[in-house]
Design a protein around this motif. Structure first.
Motif, mmCIF file in Angstrom:
data_model
loop_
_atom_site.group_PDB
_atom_site.id
_atom_site.type_symbol
_atom_site.label_atom_id
_atom_site.label_comp_id
_atom_site.label_asym_id
_atom_site.label_seq_id
_atom_site.Cartn_x
_atom_site.Cartn_y
_atom_site.Cartn_z
ATOM 1 N N LYS A 178 0.831 -1.209 0.000
ATOM 2 C CA LYS A 178 0.000 0.000 0.000
ATOM 3 C C LYS A 178 0.866 1.260 0.000
ATOM 4 O O LYS A 178 0.546 2.232 -0.683
ATOM 5 C CB LYS A 178 -0.955 0.012 1.194
ATOM 6 C CG LYS A 178 -2.054 -1.023 1.118
ATOM 7 C CD LYS A 178 -3.002 -0.743 -0.027
ATOM 8 C CE LYS A 178 -4.187 -1.682 -0.001
ATOM 9 N NZ LYS A 178 -5.111 -1.445 -1.110
ATOM 10 N N LEU A 179 1.962 1.250 0.756
ATOM 11 C CA LEU A 179 2.858 2.410 0.765
ATOM 12 C C LEU A 179 3.547 2.574 -0.592
ATOM 13 O O LEU A 179 3.735 3.699 -1.068
ATOM 14 C CB LEU A 179 3.898 2.276 1.879
ATOM 15 C CG LEU A 179 3.374 2.516 3.290
ATOM 16 C CD1 LEU A 179 4.391 2.035 4.326
ATOM 17 C CD2 LEU A 179 3.035 3.992 3.508
ATOM 18 N N ALA A 180 3.907 1.476 -1.218
ATOM 19 C CA ALA A 180 4.542 1.546 -2.534
ATOM 20 C C ALA A 180 3.573 2.105 -3.573
ATOM 21 O O ALA A 180 3.960 2.894 -4.432
ATOM 22 C CB ALA A 180 5.034 0.167 -2.968
ATOM 23 N N ARG A 181 2.327 1.721 -3.480
ATOM 24 C CA ARG A 181 1.335 2.153 -4.463
ATOM 25 C C ARG A 181 0.736 3.513 -4.134
ATOM 26 O O ARG A 181 0.367 4.257 -5.039
ATOM 27 C CB ARG A 181 0.237 1.111 -4.585
ATOM 28 C CG ARG A 181 0.796 -0.157 -5.198
ATOM 29 C CD ARG A 181 -0.289 -1.061 -5.712
ATOM 30 N NE ARG A 181 0.311 -2.071 -6.546
ATOM 31 C CZ ARG A 181 0.251 -2.066 -7.868
ATOM 32 N NH1 ARG A 181 -0.356 -1.097 -8.492
ATOM 33 N NH2 ARG A 181 0.812 -3.030 -8.562
ATOM 34 N N GLY A 182 0.633 3.849 -2.845
ATOM 35 C CA GLY A 182 -0.041 5.093 -2.450
ATOM 36 C C GLY A 182 0.876 6.206 -2.012
ATOM 37 O O GLY A 182 0.420 7.318 -1.757
#
Length: 170
Positions: free
Chosen positions: A61-65
């Motif tokens: 999620k951190l990589a995508r967001g």
């Protein structure tokens, strides 16, 4: 009506003085823990010693967001603020995330480190492989967990778990 057949109730035994001796869904908890352990071993087999399965979704999620506050990350992963904060602390200790100043002086954001960013393609591949393996397992049993979950959700929509517990308290 559920497609799950009802089992006969086991003969009732006198209650134990310690109520924690009986855990109705102990097998489910043990099964999920074993599956998590299997994923952890998969990481170790690939030389990733400090990665825990519970880190995977937040890291993706951190990589995508991009950078997020703990509150935003908790919402993104469907977790509580407290549990997400504990996970972030563990990921920080393992070197997967760091905190930076947010959009104002009062906020802090969680940011991936290079170590974590390098793992994200593998984590996404593992996530997809895990979901495929779970779907395969679900198809192999005559009473898929997805159906069990749907049936339980339907039953709880009719009468909440809190109401069911409260009705049994004196």
């Amino acid at each position: 009506m559920s497609s799950i057949s009802r089992r006969a109730e086991p003969p009732s035994e006198p209650p134990s003085p310690d109520p924690t001796v009986h855990l109705h869904w102990a097998g489910l908890r043990e099964l999920l823990a074993q599956m998590d352990d299997d994923i952890a071993h998969l990481y170790q087999d690939r030389g990733i010693e400090d990665l825990r399965p519970r880190f995977t979704k937040p890291l993706i999620k951190l990589a995508r967001g991009g950078p997020m506050t703990i509150r935003a990350l908790a919402e993104a992963i469907g977790g509580t603020h407290s549990a997400t904060s504990q996970t972030v602390a563990a990921m920080r200790s393992a070197g997967y995330v760091r905190s930076t100043r947010g959009t104002d002086a009062r906020t802090r954001e969680v940011v991936l480190t290079e170590k974590a960013a390098a793992l994200v393609p593998f984590l996404e591949e593992e996530w997809r492989a895990t979901e495929a393996a779970v779907a395969e397992l679900d198809a192999e049993v005559p009473y898929p967990m997805t159906q069990v979950v749907a049936d339980l959700q339907r039953a709880l929509a009719h009468r909440s778990f809190a109401d069911r517990v409260a009705a049994r308290l004196s």
